[in-house]
Design an enzyme around this catalytic site. Structure first.
Site, PDB file in Angstrom:
ATOM      1  N   GLU A   1       1.012  -0.938   0.055  1.00 40.95           N
ATOM      2  CA  GLU A   1      -0.405  -0.423   0.367  1.00 40.95           C
ATOM      3  C   GLU A   1       0.688   1.651   0.530  1.00 40.95           C
ATOM      4  O   GLU A   1       0.943   2.382   0.945  1.00 40.95           O
ATOM      5  CB  GLU A   1      -1.002  -0.120   0.992  1.00 40.95           C
ATOM      6  CG  GLU A   1      -2.149  -1.209   1.261  1.00 40.95           C
ATOM      7  CD  GLU A   1      -3.220  -1.073   1.980  1.00 40.95           C
ATOM      8  OE1 GLU A   1      -4.006  -1.214   2.088  1.00 40.95           O
ATOM      9  OE2 GLU A   1      -2.590  -0.698   3.655  1.00 40.95           O
TER      10      GLU A   1
ATOM     11  N   GLU B   1      -6.607  -7.619  -1.268  1.00 44.97           N
ATOM     12  CA  GLU B   1      -6.350  -7.626   0.251  1.00 44.97           C
ATOM     13  C   GLU B   1      -8.151  -7.219   0.680  1.00 44.97           C
ATOM     14  O   GLU B   1      -9.214  -6.029  -0.556  1.00 44.97           O
ATOM     15  CB  GLU B   1      -5.531  -6.570   0.734  1.00 44.97           C
ATOM     16  CG  GLU B   1      -4.294  -6.934   1.698  1.00 44.97           C
ATOM     17  CD  GLU B   1      -4.053  -5.554   2.650  1.00 44.97           C
ATOM     18  OE1 GLU B   1      -4.632  -5.328   3.011  1.00 44.97           O
ATOM     19  OE2 GLU B   1      -2.983  -5.343   1.897  1.00 44.97           O
TER      20      GLU B   1
END
Length: 673
Positions: free
Chosen positions: A160, A317
């Protein structure tokens, strides 16, 4: 339809046997005695792709110059022996305490000039050469050890990127920003013109005078802020490239990182990142802070597909139930996890992965849901996980097919950054809200939508919706005008076409870049006061916005009854070439917005499956010789779709009206007509 992907010569194709069912696994949080049981339960659930070593820096590199892969070797072999493929992280997402203690200069600095310290994650500056030196040395060690490991299916760079540290204002970032600006503009005179520095005596005479947009006593220069966003996205992309280059020299496996295409992260322009990915991957969590989280989920999936230029992508995710970072972390109802995951598959995902495998007992995310919850296997969550794994196992044939859409929404991170500036006509108007409102109307009308860049090839679409595209280049405006002239239909909403790519107002009347296309001229904005609405002649409600609009070649199809501009047009239509250009001068209430979109979509010939609407999503994925109809019912009453073929959910043939149970799904392999 989607624009074609620009291929890199060194691009590696991601291959998986069927739809991937995966998760993040953090074995370092658990005693080694638990690991074999974890792997056994993964097999029971049907998990076949596991991300490991995402936050493993302090485990594999516990001190400077010391590397220990003993535990990671064990996990790699346990997974390989079980036939579970690996998505291998580079472990660089968060530096260990020994590194930030030894080199505090790598820590990021906020716009108020204060340093952000370790104790959380991503405590590093994207421009720091010291951080990059240590991080790339770690990547080299990991890639050397596992680069030829036969069970590595995918490389996972960092994690991320930019979630917390995208905007850094330290000395290294300032120097890097100046270098980026010099490459972009070539001369200080060109920068002064682009930023409009004649305003407030901001003219620069030397690159060394330029700072990042630190917090000021007044509002900041909009051009400076916009370019800082662009720079920050580019800087993190350059970091990604550096890690990928180290891996590529040592491994033949494909490489990616997890994007954050979601409602609350806006710092990275993923359209500019996509070409660097061997496969596009995204993280998405249902956001219960929103009024309509499932519509935002669908939008994010469609945007991720647009970033991937229509190719299949990976949901890297998501959550089985509650997350841990919203003000109210709402648990999902039974079946909601499956519906959410199937939404992503319907919209192009060829892999569904969850954070994480086993719910943590300690740390900041200990109340984040997982495939294996705190309650263990005797739980509804676990039973749904196992059922979902069985469903994924039956969907392998869907892999590689593409979503069919003949409507598109134009989306731009540049427009997002420029719209949500310090000074604007109404702070009630935010870019993403306007995009979501337009998308919700399309979804409510039953249309399947691609979300694409304003420069995308629009050939093949019947309808292109342009919500609040405040900042637009001449080329993008010409691209839309050409689409309409060739027979397409567009709906442009208010606050579009106002400025160019440097946030310079297009003079002569709004909507600037689109005045000729739309056949209108707006003299002045008339935003509504907080809490105030206006009535529309058709009976709908106008919210947030109105404007002093005059017709040039367009016709008025809806008018304001009251408010700041009673009697003036609220909806217009203009013939342009062989197509039609509609304009919406306000934000209607959701029902009125949906009715307007239905009218325009029908005129444009947009396909809308019978029964599709706000509660029942109907999306089709197709390949060369097969197609699949996904029907997802978010409502409390059964719904029906027409289909002939074989239902992969119930493993039974269907013909005619297919009942989709309340909160249920159906996935039909369609028979050829």
């Amino acid at each position: 339809m989607q624009p074609s992907t620009t291929e890199r010569p060194d691009r590696r194709r991601w291959r998986h046997d069927g739809i991937a069912f995966g998760c993040d696994y953090n074995p370092e949080q658990w005693d080694a005695a638990v690991w074999p049981e974890d792997v056994r339960l993964m097999r029971e659930a049907g998990v076949d792709l596991v991300a490991i070593n995402i936050f493993g820096w302090s485990q594999v590199n516990p001190r400077k110059g010391s590397f220990d892969f003993t535990a990671l070797d064990s996990i790699m072999e346990l997974l390989a022996d079980a036939g579970i493929r690996v998505n291998l992280g580079t472990a660089t997402a968060s530096p260990p305490p020994w590194l930030t203690t030894r080199h505090p200069e790598i820590l990021p600095v906020a716009d108020d000039g204060t340093t952000r310290y370790p104790g959380g994650r991503q405590a590093w500056c994207p421009s720091s050469p010291v951080f990059r030196r240590y991080a790339l040395a770690l990547v080299a060690q990991v890639a050397e050890r596992y680069g030829s490991h036969g069970n590595v299916e995918l490389w996972h760079v960092s994690n991320e990127l930019g979630c917390h540290n995208a905007l850094c204002h330290c000395a290294e970032s300032t120097a890097a920003f100046r270098r980026w600006l010099e490459r972009r503009y070539g001369s200080i005179e060109a920068l002064n013109r682009a930023w409009g520095t004649s305003f407030w005596s901001q003219r620069y005479d030397d690159w060394a005078e330029i700072l990042t947009p630190m917090r000021t006593l007044s509002t900041r220069n909009p051009g400076q802020v916009l370019d800082f966003h662009r720079f920050s996205s580019d800087e993190l992309l350059d970091y990604y490239r550096a890690e990928a280059e180290v891996i590529r020299a040592r491994s033949a496996a494909p490489i990616t990182t997890n994007f954050m295409v979601t409602a609350h992260i806006r710092n990275l322009d993923y359209f500019s990142w996509a070409a660097e990915m061997d496969v596009v991957a995204n993280d998405h969590y249902l956001d219960n802070r929103l009024a309509d989280p499932t519509t935002e989920l669908a939008f994010a999936a469609d945007l991720t597909r647009g970033i991937a230029a229509g190719e299949p992508w990976i949901l890297m995710e998501t959550s089985t139930s509650a997350v841990n970072w919203q003000p109210h972390n709402i648990a999902k109802a039974r079946g909601e996890m499956t519906r959410n995951a199937v939404q992503h598959i319907a919209r192009g995902a060829d892999g569904i992965c969850f954070f994480q495998w086993r719910a943590s007992a300690q740390g900041s995310e200990k109340f984040h849901s997982a495939l294996l919850p705190h309650a263990g296997t005797d739980s509804d969550v676990w039973r749904e996980v196992v059922d979902f794994g069985g469903l994924v196992g039956r969907l392998g044939e869907v892999t590689g097919t593409r979503v069919v859409a003949d409507a598109a929404v134009l989306f731009s991170w540049d427009a997002w950054w420029a719209t949500d500036a310090d000074n604007r006509p109404s702070h009630a108007v935010e870019y993403l809200d306007q995009v979501h409102a337009a998308y919700a109307a399309l979804r409510g009308a039953g249309a399947t939508v691609d979300v694409v860049h304003p420069d995308a090839d629009l050939t093949g679409y019947r309808l292109v919706v342009v919500p609040a595209l405040y900042s637009v280049t001449n080329a993008a405006a010409a691209n839309l005008a050409s689409f309409v002239a060739d027979g397409g239909t567009t709906l442009v909403t208010f606050y579009s076409g106002i400025v160019d790519e440097n946030d310079r107002v297009r003079l002569g009347g709004y909507p600037g870049a689109f005045t000729d296309l739309l056949g209108i001229r707006v003299e002045e904005f008339a935003p509504l006061r907080p809490g105030a609405d206006a009535r529309l002649a058709s009976g709908g409600t106008a919210r947030l916005w109105s404007e002093h609009l005059a017709l040039t070649t367009a016709e008025s199809l809806e008018a304001f009854v009251d408010g700041p501009v009673p009697g003036l047009p609220a909806v217009t239509r203009n013939a342009h070439g062989t197509g039609a250009a509609w304009y919406l001068a306000t934000q209607p209430d959701p029902a009125a917005y949906r009715d307007l979109v239905v009218r325009i979509a029908d005129e444009a010939g947009v396909g809308r499956p019978a029964g599709a609407g706000p509660d029942l999503e109907v999306v089709r994925r197709s390949g060369d010789d097969r197609s699949y109809l996904f029907a997802i019912n978010h409502g409390a009453a059964p719904a029906a779709v027409d289909a002939v073929g074989f239902d992969l959910v119930t493993s039974s043939p269907v013909a005619g009206a297919v009942t989709v149970p309340a909160y249920g799904i159906r996935i039909i392999r369609e028979e050829a007509a």
